[in-house]
Scaffold this motif. Structure first.
Motif, PDB file in Angstrom:
ATOM      1  N   LEU A   1       0.807  -1.214   0.000  1.00 31.85           N
ATOM      2  CA  LEU A   1       0.000   0.000   0.000  1.00 31.85           C
ATOM      3  C   LEU A   1       0.841   1.265   0.000  1.00 31.85           C
ATOM      4  CD1 LEU A   1      -2.760  -1.073   2.553  1.00 31.85           C
ATOM      5  CD2 LEU A   1      -2.906  -1.026   0.057  1.00 31.85           C
ATOM      6  N   THR A   2       2.117   1.153   0.297  1.00 34.36           N
ATOM      7  CA  THR A   2       2.989   2.331   0.331  1.00 34.36           C
ATOM      8  C   THR A   2       3.939   2.379  -0.855  1.00 34.36           C
ATOM      9  OG1 THR A   2       4.517   1.124   1.785  1.00 34.36           O
ATOM     10  CG2 THR A   2       2.877   2.539   2.838  1.00 34.36           C
ATOM     11  N   ALA A   3       3.731   1.517  -1.839  1.00 35.82           N
ATOM     12  CA  ALA A   3       4.564   1.508  -3.046  1.00 35.82           C
ATOM     13  C   ALA A   3       3.661   1.545  -4.269  1.00 35.82           C
ATOM     14  CB  ALA A   3       5.444   0.262  -3.080  1.00 35.82           C
ATOM     15  N   PRO A   4       4.080   2.214  -5.326  1.00 39.37           N
ATOM     16  CA  PRO A   4       3.286   2.219  -6.551  1.00 39.37           C
ATOM     17  C   PRO A   4       3.112   0.814  -7.113  1.00 39.37           C
ATOM     18  CG  PRO A   4       4.986   3.914  -6.615  1.00 39.37           C
ATOM     19  CD  PRO A   4       5.292   3.047  -5.441  1.00 39.37           C
ATOM     20  N   VAL A   5       2.052   0.590  -7.855  1.00 45.01           N
ATOM     21  CA  VAL A   5       1.825  -0.662  -8.563  1.00 45.01           C
ATOM     22  C   VAL A   5       2.424  -0.519  -9.955  1.00 45.01           C
ATOM     23  CG1 VAL A   5       0.088  -2.182  -9.568  1.00 45.01           C
ATOM     24  CG2 VAL A   5      -0.269  -1.223  -7.284  1.00 45.01           C
ATOM     25  N   VAL A   6       3.288  -1.439 -10.316  1.00 43.30           N
ATOM     26  CA  VAL A   6       3.964  -1.323 -11.606  1.00 43.30           C
ATOM     27  C   VAL A   6       4.002  -2.680 -12.292  1.00 43.30           C
ATOM     28  CG1 VAL A   6       6.229  -1.700 -10.583  1.00 43.30           C
ATOM     29  CG2 VAL A   6       6.083  -0.573 -12.793  1.00 43.30           C
ATOM     30  N   THR A   7       3.784  -2.691 -13.588  1.00 39.63           N
ATOM     31  CA  THR A   7       3.923  -3.905 -14.383  1.00 39.63           C
ATOM     32  C   THR A   7       4.776  -3.578 -15.603  1.00 39.63           C
ATOM     33  OG1 THR A   7       1.956  -3.501 -15.753  1.00 39.63           O
ATOM     34  CG2 THR A   7       1.653  -4.734 -13.710  1.00 39.63           C
ATOM     35  N   THR A   8       5.622  -4.514 -15.978  1.00 41.65           N
ATOM     36  CA  THR A   8       6.438  -4.377 -17.188  1.00 41.65           C
ATOM     37  C   THR A   8       6.264  -5.643 -18.010  1.00 41.65           C
ATOM     38  OG1 THR A   8       8.065  -2.993 -16.077  1.00 41.65           O
ATOM     39  CG2 THR A   8       8.756  -4.050 -18.098  1.00 41.65           C
ATOM     40  N   GLN A   9       6.008  -5.484 -19.278  1.00 40.89           N
ATOM     41  CA  GLN A   9       5.826  -6.652 -20.121  1.00 40.89           C
ATOM     42  C   GLN A   9       6.394  -6.399 -21.510  1.00 40.89           C
ATOM     43  OE1 GLN A   9       1.394  -6.258 -19.943  1.00 40.89           O
ATOM     44  NE2 GLN A   9       1.501  -6.524 -22.162  1.00 40.89           N
ATOM     45  N   LEU A  10       6.842  -7.479 -22.131  1.00 40.64           N
ATOM     46  CA  LEU A  10       7.288  -7.421 -23.516  1.00 40.64           C
ATOM     47  C   LEU A  10       6.097  -7.720 -24.415  1.00 40.64           C
ATOM     48  CD1 LEU A  10      10.730  -9.287 -23.575  1.00 40.64           C
ATOM     49  CD2 LEU A  10      10.323  -6.873 -24.037  1.00 40.64           C
ATOM     50  N   ASP A  11       5.779  -6.792 -25.282  1.00 37.13           N
ATOM     51  CA  ASP A  11       4.712  -7.006 -26.260  1.00 37.13           C
ATOM     52  C   ASP A  11       5.358  -7.471 -27.559  1.00 37.13           C
ATOM     53  OD1 ASP A  11       2.569  -7.019 -27.932  1.00 37.13           O
ATOM     54  OD2 ASP A  11       1.889  -4.998 -27.473  1.00 37.13           O
ATOM     55  N   THR A  12       5.154  -8.739 -27.887  1.00 32.33           N
ATOM     56  CA  THR A  12       5.828  -9.322 -29.051  1.00 32.33           C
ATOM     57  C   THR A  12       4.842  -9.762 -30.138  1.00 32.33           C
ATOM     58  OG1 THR A  12       5.814 -11.478 -27.953  1.00 32.33           O
ATOM     59  CG2 THR A  12       7.771 -10.116 -27.670  1.00 32.33           C
ATOM     60  N   LYS A  13       3.615  -9.263 -30.081  1.00 30.89           N
ATOM     61  CA  LYS A  13       2.616  -9.738 -31.042  1.00 30.89           C
ATOM     62  C   LYS A  13       2.961  -9.356 -32.476  1.00 30.89           C
ATOM     63  CE  LYS A  13      -0.592  -5.841 -30.279  1.00 30.89           C
ATOM     64  NZ  LYS A  13       0.156  -5.198 -29.170  1.00 30.89           N
ATOM     65  N   ASN A  14       3.739  -8.289 -32.660  1.00 29.63           N
ATOM     66  CA  ASN A  14       4.117  -7.868 -34.016  1.00 29.63           C
ATOM     67  C   ASN A  14       5.591  -8.121 -34.317  1.00 29.63           C
ATOM     68  OD1 ASN A  14       1.507  -6.785 -34.623  1.00 29.63           O
ATOM     69  ND2 ASN A  14       2.006  -4.985 -33.392  1.00 29.63           N
ATOM     70  N   ILE A  15       6.220  -9.008 -33.538  1.00 29.24           N
ATOM     71  CA  ILE A  15       7.641  -9.233 -33.690  1.00 29.24           C
ATOM     72  C   ILE A  15       7.958  -9.869 -35.043  1.00 29.24           C
ATOM     73  CG2 ILE A  15       7.672 -11.549 -32.683  1.00 29.24           C
ATOM     74  CD1 ILE A  15      10.241 -10.754 -31.234  1.00 29.24           C
ATOM     75  N   ALA A  16       9.112  -9.499 -35.593  1.00 27.19           N
ATOM     76  CA  ALA A  16       9.563 -10.040 -36.874  1.00 27.19           C
ATOM     77  C   ALA A  16      11.055 -10.334 -36.780  1.00 27.19           C
ATOM     78  CB  ALA A  16       9.289  -9.054 -38.004  1.00 27.19           C
ATOM     79  N   PHE A  17      11.469 -11.505 -37.287  1.00 28.59           N
ATOM     80  CA  PHE A  17      12.875 -11.903 -37.287  1.00 28.59           C
ATOM     81  C   PHE A  17      13.449 -11.759 -38.693  1.00 28.59           C
ATOM     82  CE2 PHE A  17      10.951 -14.275 -33.784  1.00 28.59           C
ATOM     83  CZ  PHE A  17      11.819 -13.973 -32.750  1.00 28.59           C
ATOM     84  N   GLU A  18      14.661 -11.237 -38.768  1.00 24.68           N
ATOM     85  CA  GLU A  18      15.305 -11.038 -40.062  1.00 24.68           C
ATOM     86  C   GLU A  18      16.804 -11.269 -39.920  1.00 24.68           C
ATOM     87  OE1 GLU A  18      15.704  -7.573 -43.550  1.00 24.68           O
ATOM     88  OE2 GLU A  18      14.485  -7.245 -41.738  1.00 24.68           O
ATOM     89  N   ARG A  19      17.395 -11.961 -40.903  1.00 30.07           N
ATOM     90  CA  ARG A  19      18.829 -12.213 -40.869  1.00 30.07           C
ATOM     91  C   ARG A  19      19.604 -10.908 -41.006  1.00 30.07           C
ATOM     92  NH1 ARG A  19      21.272 -17.098 -42.275  1.00 30.07           N
ATOM     93  NH2 ARG A  19      23.199 -15.902 -41.983  1.00 30.07           N
ATOM     94  N   ASN A  20      20.609 -10.742 -40.149  1.00 30.73           N
ATOM     95  CA  ASN A  20      21.498  -9.585 -40.250  1.00 30.73           C
ATOM     96  C   ASN A  20      22.433  -9.751 -41.439  1.00 30.73           C
ATOM     97  OD1 ASN A  20      20.262  -8.716 -37.938  1.00 30.73           O
ATOM     98  ND2 ASN A  20      22.140  -8.449 -36.756  1.00 30.73           N
ATOM     99  N   LYS A  21      22.772  -8.639 -42.064  1.00 38.67           N
ATOM    100  CA  LYS A  21      23.656  -8.648 -43.230  1.00 38.67           C
ATOM    101  C   LYS A  21      25.018  -8.093 -42.855  1.00 38.67           C
ATOM    102  CE  LYS A  21      20.169  -9.847 -45.936  1.00 38.67           C
ATOM    103  NZ  LYS A  21      20.078 -11.142 -46.637  1.00 38.67           N
ATOM    104  N   SER A  22      26.026  -8.501 -43.612  1.00 36.45           N
ATOM    105  CA  SER A  22      27.378  -7.972 -43.430  1.00 36.45           C
ATOM    106  C   SER A  22      27.991  -7.712 -44.795  1.00 36.45           C
ATOM    107  CB  SER A  22      28.248  -8.965 -42.644  1.00 36.45           C
ATOM    108  OG  SER A  22      28.373 -10.191 -43.344  1.00 36.45           O
ATOM    109  N   GLY A  23      29.046  -6.885 -44.828  1.00 32.65           N
ATOM    110  CA  GLY A  23      29.691  -6.537 -46.089  1.00 32.65           C
ATOM    111  C   GLY A  23      29.296  -5.156 -46.550  1.00 32.65           C
ATOM    112  N   ILE A  24      29.854  -4.740 -47.675  1.00 28.23           N
ATOM    113  CA  ILE A  24      29.555  -3.428 -48.228  1.00 28.23           C
ATOM    114  C   ILE A  24      28.413  -3.528 -49.204  1.00 28.23           C
ATOM    115  CG2 ILE A  24      31.928  -2.624 -47.929  1.00 28.23           C
ATOM    116  CD1 ILE A  24      32.417  -3.157 -50.878  1.00 28.23           C
TER     117      ILE A  24
END
Length: 553
Positions: free
Chosen positions: A231-254
């Motif tokens: 009752l003497t501390a704020p209520v806090v929640t933290t969550q990762l929202d990954t519903k729109n997550i997308a994976f892509e291969r990283n590129k290297s080189g010029i």
């Protein structure tokens, strides 16, 4: 309006009795016939959520007696405990907290046979998991903690060694601890927390058959001090929202000669992926706080705090950071049951309960993965059950579990970098599988493998005991036993995990702020930076992997 004969008392009988605050009639309804105790009303609340939000203590007590689920979230994503805190009712908070911990204990114990079966089927191994914290804010990474988790898995036995124990008294706590989980033939398990510094072993036997409801409820009775800290501390929640997550291969080189990027991670070639559209959402409620507690949470600013305030300004809305605030300065207009229970009636900005004071911070991140398709470890069969067990009482592993349960590209994640806090990332690297990179005295290769040279690693258990074959490697079985000369103590302490995400944020924040005096030379102005919510004095962060009565799910 609701059609005749189809009023809320017929469509939502439990909710309606809760609304009318009639606990005796509610208990009669629950005992007389089979009713749906988890039914959602048009506003996305279960009967228990409704009773808690309205502050109807006796109705909440009846619903909990009949097994209403404390751990469910309402449509807005708030738990029953968080809504109880918002009422500022100490008795209600104690009641809900007690049953939340009881239900977590039951679910945890019920999940033991499933976990033992997963461990039994998984191939045995030893692996090291290095945790490092990084930040895009200059000077921050070097004061963040890191740790090496050493994991032994053999049959239905598991051991984890760590030195980062948690956060307490405004500093990170270090020590030499081992946590042992050992399955028994009768589908029970023994959990040991071994304190090597004090040479003490805390042990607990986990079996659902040996506990009845009253015994478990008595074991998880929260104190008034524990409830007041909410009752003497704020209520806090933290969550990762990954519903729109997308994976892509990283590129290297010029440009024109770019190729898909690969890197060598601890001897394994890994494909590098970027994960975009990962949102970290932090929500803070303060309507239950008295003025002195609100001002205390803002407090005075150190030079580093001001510096971080400027750093946050640099990521602004254009870089994916959005801060919104919702305040209700007056009590909402009275809502009739006909309005509340009518799904077609728009309440607008009105709602039941205490007027909400909410701050929401949303920031987009890019996670990173290094995946090896030829790695000997299996994520789903070998590592995931271990992470599930660790996540019971470890906020870091809980976040890692949430991420690896996504549909990842093929391969074992030999390295992962994910956001933990709005200025911090956690980088987890798997290495030294079965002691192949650096010999470990308690582990040696099977006869059909090349055995590593002997090691005098002081952190490992002596290899004086006989080795037992573990399908690919051999382990010293003394790893999973009480060390000689240690004192064994039955664990009767309250090991319920608190809201570990809140405490983790607090720990990280204080770790950063306590180093503020080192950076007095940074001239940062006096911009105010809203700090994360802090538990009341006397609260402590959860240990790295202490036995806990939380759900395995």
């Amino acid at each position: 309006m609701i059609a005749a004969g189809r009023g809320p008392e017929s469509r939502y009988p439990l909710h309606y009795l809760v609304w009318q605050n009639k606990p005796r009639e509610l208990e009669k309804e629950l005992g007389a016939e089979q009713v749906e105790i988890e039914q959602l009303d048009p506003r996305g609340r279960t009967p228990l959520h409704l009773a808690t939000t309205l502050g109807h203590l006796e109705c909440a007590r009846v619903l909990l007696k009949y097994g209403a689920d404390v751990n469910k979230e309402n449509r807005s994503g708030w738990t029953v405990l968080q809504e109880a805190v918002s009422t500022r009712d100490l008795q209600l908070v104690q009641l809900v907290l007690r049953h939340r911990d009881y239900q977590r204990t039951v679910r945890r114990l019920a999940g033991i046979p499933i976990l033992l079966e997963k461990l039994h089927k998984a191939q045995d191994f030893y692996v090291e998991m290095k945790w490092e914290f990084t930040s895009w804010v200059p000077l921050i990474s070097k004061i963040c903690p890191s740790d090496m988790y050493k994991v032994w898995k053999c049959g239905q036995k598991l051991r984890v060694d760590t030195t980062l124990l948690g956060f307490e008294h405004m500093s990170w706590q270090r020590g030499n601890r081992s946590f042992v989980f050992r399955g028994q033939a009768d589908t029970s398990a023994v959990v040991m927390e071994i304190d090597h510094d004090r040479r003490v072993v805390y042990t607990e036997t986990l079996t659902l058959a040996s506990h009845d409801r009253e015994v478990l409820l008595a074991a998880v009775q929260p104190t008034e001090e524990q409830a007041m800290s909410r009752l003497t501390a704020p209520v806090v929640t933290t969550q990762l929202d990954t519903k729109n997550i997308a994976f892509e291969r990283n590129k290297s080189g010029i440009l024109g000669w770019r190729s898909e990027r690969t890197e060598m991670i601890n001897g394994y070639e890994a494909k590098v992926y970027g994960a975009s559209n990962v949102e970290l959402i932090t929500r803070t409620r303060t309507e239950h706080l008295l003025d002195q507690h609100k001002s205390k949470s803002k407090g005075s600013k150190t030079p580093l705090q001001s510096f971080l305030g400027i750093a946050e300004q640099h990521v602004g809305p254009n870089n994916g950071t959005l801060i919104t605030q919702t305040f209700s300065h007056t009590n909402p207009t009275a809502i009739t049951p006909e309005e509340y229970f009518n799904p077609n009636f728009e309440l607008g900005n009105r709602d039941i309960g205490r007027p909400m004071e909410l701050t929401t911070k949303t920031q987009k991140f890019k996670a990173k993965l290094w995946l090896c398709e030829a790695h000997p470890l299996s994520l789903s069969e070998q590592v995931a059950p271990i992470i599930d067990l660790m996540a019971i009482s470890n906020a870091l592993f809980a976040k890692l579990r949430d991420f690896i349960t996504l549909r990842l590209p093929p391969g074992f994640p030999v390295k992962i970098e994910i956001p933990i806090f709005h200025i911090l990332n956690a980088r987890i690297t798997f290495g030294n599988l079965n002691g192949c990179e650096e010999p470990v005295s308690s582990v040696k290769q099977s006869p059909n493998s090349e055995a590593p040279s002997p090691s005098s690693d002081s952190s490992s258990v002596s290899s004086s005991s006989s080795m037992t074959s573990c399908r690919g490697c051999e382990m010293d079985q003394a790893l999973f036993e009480v060390p000689r000369g240690y004192t064994v103590v039955s664990s009767h302490r309250d090991s319920i995990r608190e809201e570990e995400e809140d405490l983790l944020q607090f720990a990280i924040q204080q770790s950063l702020l306590e180093a503020g005096s080192e950076y007095d030379q940074v001239g940062c102005g006096a911009l105010w930076w809203e700090t994360p919510d802090t538990p009341a004095c006397g609260s402590s962060a959860p240990p790295a992997l202490q036995p806990s009565s939380t759900s395995l799910c």
